[in-house]
Write a protein that holds these residues in place. Structure first.
Motif, PDB file in Angstrom:
ATOM      1  N   PHE A 175      12.953  10.667  -2.115  1.00 23.15           N
ATOM      2  CA  PHE A 175      14.255  11.200  -1.708  1.00 23.15           C
ATOM      3  C   PHE A 175      15.285  11.071  -2.810  1.00 23.15           C
ATOM      4  O   PHE A 175      15.496   9.986  -3.347  1.00 23.15           O
ATOM      5  CB  PHE A 175      14.749  10.474  -0.463  1.00 23.15           C
ATOM      6  CG  PHE A 175      13.916  10.732   0.737  1.00 23.15           C
ATOM      7  CD1 PHE A 175      13.713  12.028   1.191  1.00 23.15           C
ATOM      8  CD2 PHE A 175      13.302   9.699   1.405  1.00 23.15           C
ATOM      9  CE1 PHE A 175      12.936  12.279   2.295  1.00 23.15           C
ATOM     10  CE2 PHE A 175      12.523   9.933   2.513  1.00 23.15           C
ATOM     11  CZ  PHE A 175      12.332  11.230   2.959  1.00 23.15           C
TER      12      PHE A 175
ATOM     13  N   ILE B 157       0.818  -1.214   0.000  1.00 21.15           N
ATOM     14  CA  ILE B 157       0.000   0.000   0.000  1.00 21.15           C
ATOM     15  C   ILE B 157       0.855   1.270   0.000  1.00 21.15           C
ATOM     16  O   ILE B 157       0.401   2.349  -0.355  1.00 21.15           O
ATOM     17  CB  ILE B 157      -0.995  -0.021   1.185  1.00 21.15           C
ATOM     18  CG1 ILE B 157      -2.015   1.094   1.010  1.00 21.15           C
ATOM     19  CG2 ILE B 157      -0.273   0.117   2.512  1.00 21.15           C
ATOM     20  CD1 ILE B 157      -3.308   0.835   1.664  1.00 21.15           C
ATOM     21  N   HIS B 158       2.146   1.150   0.359  1.00 20.14           N
ATOM     22  CA  HIS B 158       3.026   2.311   0.312  1.00 20.14           C
ATOM     23  C   HIS B 158       3.120   2.893  -1.095  1.00 20.14           C
ATOM     24  O   HIS B 158       3.175   4.094  -1.275  1.00 20.14           O
ATOM     25  CB  HIS B 158       4.443   1.923   0.742  1.00 20.14           C
ATOM     26  CG  HIS B 158       4.541   1.501   2.159  1.00 20.14           C
ATOM     27  ND1 HIS B 158       4.097   0.282   2.599  1.00 20.14           N
ATOM     28  CD2 HIS B 158       5.035   2.122   3.239  1.00 20.14           C
ATOM     29  CE1 HIS B 158       4.322   0.188   3.886  1.00 20.14           C
ATOM     30  NE2 HIS B 158       4.880   1.288   4.306  1.00 20.14           N
TER      31      HIS B 158
ATOM     32  N   ARG C 137       6.215   9.275  -4.065  1.00 22.59           N
ATOM     33  CA  ARG C 137       5.212   8.492  -3.346  1.00 22.59           C
ATOM     34  C   ARG C 137       4.219   9.442  -2.709  1.00 22.59           C
ATOM     35  O   ARG C 137       4.611  10.391  -2.034  1.00 22.59           O
ATOM     36  CB  ARG C 137       5.931   7.676  -2.268  1.00 22.59           C
ATOM     37  CG  ARG C 137       5.021   6.989  -1.294  1.00 22.59           C
ATOM     38  CD  ARG C 137       5.737   5.884  -0.569  1.00 22.59           C
ATOM     39  NE  ARG C 137       6.272   6.253   0.716  1.00 22.59           N
ATOM     40  CZ  ARG C 137       5.623   6.082   1.876  1.00 22.59           C
ATOM     41  NH1 ARG C 137       4.412   5.572   1.877  1.00 22.59           N
ATOM     42  NH2 ARG C 137       6.181   6.430   3.007  1.00 22.59           N
TER      43      ARG C 137
ATOM     44  N   ARG D 227       3.923   2.478  10.206  1.00 22.46           N
ATOM     45  CA  ARG D 227       4.563   1.586   9.214  1.00 22.46           C
ATOM     46  C   ARG D 227       4.229   2.037   7.801  1.00 22.46           C
ATOM     47  O   ARG D 227       5.032   1.889   6.884  1.00 22.46           O
ATOM     48  CB  ARG D 227       4.099   0.142   9.415  1.00 22.46           C
ATOM     49  CG  ARG D 227       4.920  -0.584  10.449  1.00 22.46           C
ATOM     50  CD  ARG D 227       4.435  -1.996  10.603  1.00 22.46           C
ATOM     51  NE  ARG D 227       4.424  -2.701   9.322  1.00 22.46           N
ATOM     52  CZ  ARG D 227       3.691  -3.770   9.079  1.00 22.46           C
ATOM     53  NH1 ARG D 227       2.909  -4.254  10.032  1.00 22.46           N
ATOM     54  NH2 ARG D 227       3.731  -4.364   7.921  1.00 22.46           N
ATOM     55  N   LEU D 228       3.033   2.572   7.621  1.00 19.55           N
ATOM     56  CA  LEU D 228       2.648   3.070   6.296  1.00 19.55           C
ATOM     57  C   LEU D 228       3.376   4.357   5.956  1.00 19.55           C
ATOM     58  O   LEU D 228       3.739   4.597   4.813  1.00 19.55           O
ATOM     59  CB  LEU D 228       1.148   3.348   6.244  1.00 19.55           C
ATOM     60  CG  LEU D 228       0.194   2.185   6.266  1.00 19.55           C
ATOM     61  CD1 LEU D 228      -1.181   2.648   5.848  1.00 19.55           C
ATOM     62  CD2 LEU D 228       0.652   1.099   5.323  1.00 19.55           C
ATOM     63  N   ILE D 229       3.557   5.207   6.976  1.00 20.16           N
ATOM     64  CA  ILE D 229       4.189   6.494   6.723  1.00 20.16           C
ATOM     65  C   ILE D 229       5.676   6.302   6.419  1.00 20.16           C
ATOM     66  O   ILE D 229       6.207   6.888   5.483  1.00 20.16           O
ATOM     67  CB  ILE D 229       3.999   7.428   7.939  1.00 20.16           C
ATOM     68  CG1 ILE D 229       2.517   7.740   8.123  1.00 20.16           C
ATOM     69  CG2 ILE D 229       4.798   8.711   7.773  1.00 20.16           C
ATOM     70  CD1 ILE D 229       2.167   8.344   9.455  1.00 20.16           C
ATOM     71  N   ALA D 230       6.347   5.462   7.200  1.00 14.26           N
ATOM     72  CA  ALA D 230       7.787   5.257   7.017  1.00 14.26           C
ATOM     73  C   ALA D 230       8.065   4.684   5.629  1.00 14.26           C
ATOM     74  O   ALA D 230       7.233   3.968   5.074  1.00 14.26           O
ATOM     75  CB  ALA D 230       8.298   4.297   8.087  1.00 14.26           C
ATOM     76  N   PRO D 231       9.223   4.984   5.048  1.00 14.94           N
ATOM     77  CA  PRO D 231       9.574   4.392   3.751  1.00 14.94           C
ATOM     78  C   PRO D 231       9.509   2.865   3.855  1.00 14.94           C
ATOM     79  O   PRO D 231       9.864   2.302   4.893  1.00 14.94           O
ATOM     80  CB  PRO D 231      11.010   4.867   3.527  1.00 14.94           C
ATOM     81  CG  PRO D 231      11.144   6.093   4.350  1.00 14.94           C
ATOM     82  CD  PRO D 231      10.266   5.896   5.535  1.00 14.94           C
TER      83      PRO D 231
ATOM     84  N   MET E  34      -0.035   9.325  -0.901  1.00 18.19           N
ATOM     85  CA  MET E  34      -1.000   8.320  -0.458  1.00 18.19           C
ATOM     86  C   MET E  34      -2.450   8.768  -0.584  1.00 18.19           C
ATOM     87  O   MET E  34      -3.281   8.466   0.242  1.00 18.19           O
ATOM     88  CB  MET E  34      -0.688   7.897   0.971  1.00 18.19           C
ATOM     89  CG  MET E  34       0.714   7.367   1.045  1.00 18.19           C
ATOM     90  SD  MET E  34       1.089   6.211   2.292  1.00 18.19           S
ATOM     91  CE  MET E  34      -0.059   4.934   2.153  1.00 18.19           C
TER      92      MET E  34
END
Lengths: 312, 193
Positions: free
Chosen positions: A141, A83-84, A188, B146-150, A190
């Motif tokens: 990044f 989902i990332h 990225r 966990r979703l926010i972190a790369p 969301m």
């Protein structure tokens, strides 16, 4: 006769007239979608006849538009299927490019994410190389992109377009060895891109993809293919009726230099090689039929004129 | 981000920081977690690489009782419950079955539950505690971070307590003593770990 990729959009009423007409002119229908009462045809038509088709389509409220991505298969490489990275922005672009005629496939390396740990396996590399062009969707990044780029591009020999969070100029500066195209400000995120600015970026990607595709078309034109992929598609439909029973959305996927046939290699490769194109010239004489790394599909790579000395 | 008193993303790459601020906002909003976080400081350095999130939590006392989502109407020997929000219907039915037995609980349709022959005051039923959302709060917070972190940052160390939390992640082995780093980031918010 030069065939150009166009999209025809019109009502369902009497659309078979248009199909017959395009085929009579020597054009090919690559894909046909019927959505409610509307028909969308992605096709190759002779350049000089576009005006004529528009005139015939006018009473049926149909319109013909240039769409340079018809007949191309694009790999959208997302760093993972988590989902990332999905569904935005990779799917946003994949879906947007589909609307204007491209066939996009999402490809995702099993160990794509991260900086030092990011890698591409040989199978993933081969699958990407089966496409006409690859769009790599990176993160936000610049130091990460700079670090992981050499590992991810190794072995990919199709043109690559880099998508990433830093602006286009920064991408151009940090990417060594150079890629074929760059689109910045799309890393990225969301949420769904809805604003005008976000959709503008999708248009930017499409423009960059189109530029690279046109460049590749020019290269191909210097040493033309022995047979047009669209023509092969029609022949396969005629000679291998099993393809008509395949339920996948595009059983025959037209690429710039070949075709993907979604039939098992072991069973059908021989039948495909034997297809006679014209005057005793078989498909095997002008193209290589090889197993695809995508499932057990067949990949047809059409040889250029310089190798076969024939154009049919 | 009005609900959060302090919210900063610190990163050597300014554009990266801006993107991560947006990602954090989107994820916390999607998971309905903005209401529980009071202060939040995120530090990312892709060169090390490390991702650190430290913050303080608001006190939440949102125990869900039957009266919050149902009307309780006693009539003769039966009590009729009219449900307005189905979210907690399943845990409520489970409690009723356990307490009174399945033969006394009936659900004729989605929004109605009838209890038969129960010698309990309607007020008592209204006050029954059905769920405590704060039970799963830490799980939700860890999932959100966990979703926010790369995504590649899979080596994690997290500490969550009733008032404060810290979440550190990297793709390499983490340094042994994370306390100085966490203390430093808490100090930026004017807090102590």
């Amino acid at each position: 006769m030069t065939l150009v990729p166009v999209t025809y959009k019109g009502g369902i009423y009497q659309h078979d007239i248009i199909i017959d007409f395009i085929e009579d002119l020597g054009g090919y229908i690559v894909q046909k979608h019927i959505i409610a009462a509307e028909v969308v045809l992605q096709c190759f038509v002779p350049r000089e006849d576009i005006e004529l088709i528009s005139r015939i389509a006018k009473p049926l409220f149909g319109e013909v538009k240039d769409s340079p991505l018809v007949g191309t298969e694009i790999a959208v490489v997302s760093m993972s299927l988590e989902i990332h990275h999905l569904p935005h922005p990779s799917c946003d672009f994949a879906e947007y490019a589909r609307r204007i005629g491209a066939k996009t496939n999402m490809v995702s390396p099993a160990r794509g994410p991260g900086k030092r740990i990011s890698q591409l396996s040989d199978e993933e590399r081969d699958v990407i190389n089966e496409h006409d062009i690859a769009v790599l969707a990176f993160g936000n990044f610049e130091s990460c992109i700079e670090y992981k780029w050499p590992a991810l591009r190794r072995g990919i020999d199709v043109p690559i377009i880099v998508m990433g969070g830093p602006d286009t100029e920064t991408l151009r500066r940090i990417i060594h060895p150079a890629a074929d195209g760059y689109v910045g400000n799309v890393g990225r995120f969301m949420r769904r891109g809805k604003t005008e600015e976000e959709i503008g970026i999708l248009d930017e990607i499409v423009a960059e993809v189109t530029r690279v595709i046109e460049k590749k078309r020019e290269e191909i034109a210097k040493d033309p293919l022995s047979v047009s992929p669209a023509r092969l598609m029609d022949l396969i439909r005629e000679h291998v009726p099993a393809i008509l029973d395949v339920t996948s959305p595009t059983p025959l996927t037209v690429q710039m230099e070949g075709l993907r046939v979604k039939l098992p290699y072991d069973t059908f490769a021989r039948d495909l090689r034997r297809i006679e194109i014209e005057d005793g010239i078989t498909l095997n004489d002008v193209a290589k039929v090889i197993p695809s790394r995508m499932r057990d599909y067949i990949l047809i790579k059409i040889l250029p004129f310089s190798e076969t000395n024939t154009v049919v | 981000m009005l609900a959060i008193e302090y919210f900063e993303v610190e990163c050597p790459e300014p554009l990266g920081a801006a993107y991560y601020k947006q990602i954090t906002n989107d994820v916390l909003l999607d998971h309905n977690l903005l209401r529980v976080i009071n202060k939040l400081h995120i530090f990312i350095d892709p060169k090390i690489p490390i991702f650190t999130a430290v913050g303080t939590l608001k006190k939440i006392t949102t125990i869900v009782r039957v009266r919050d989502f149902a009307n309780v109407n006693p009539l003769g020997d039966k009590i009729t419950l009219v449900i307005s929000d189905e979210t907690y219907l399943a845990p409520m039915l489970k409690i009723f079955w356990q307490k009174y037995g399945k033969d006394r609980v009936e659900q004729p349709d989605r929004f109605t539950v009838i209890l038969y022959n129960i010698e309990v005051d309607a007020r008592e039923i209204e006050d029954l505690v059905v769920a405590d959302p704060s039970e799963s709060l830490f799980k939700d917070l860890i999932y959100a971070f966990r979703l926010i972190a790369p995504e590649g940052f899979r080596v994690r160390s997290e500490k969550f307590s009733k008032e404060r939390f810290s979440f550190v992640a990297s793709e390499d082995t983490l340094i042994e003593d994370l306390n100085p780093l966490i203390r430093e980031k808490f100090a930026l918010m004017g807090e102590k770990p």
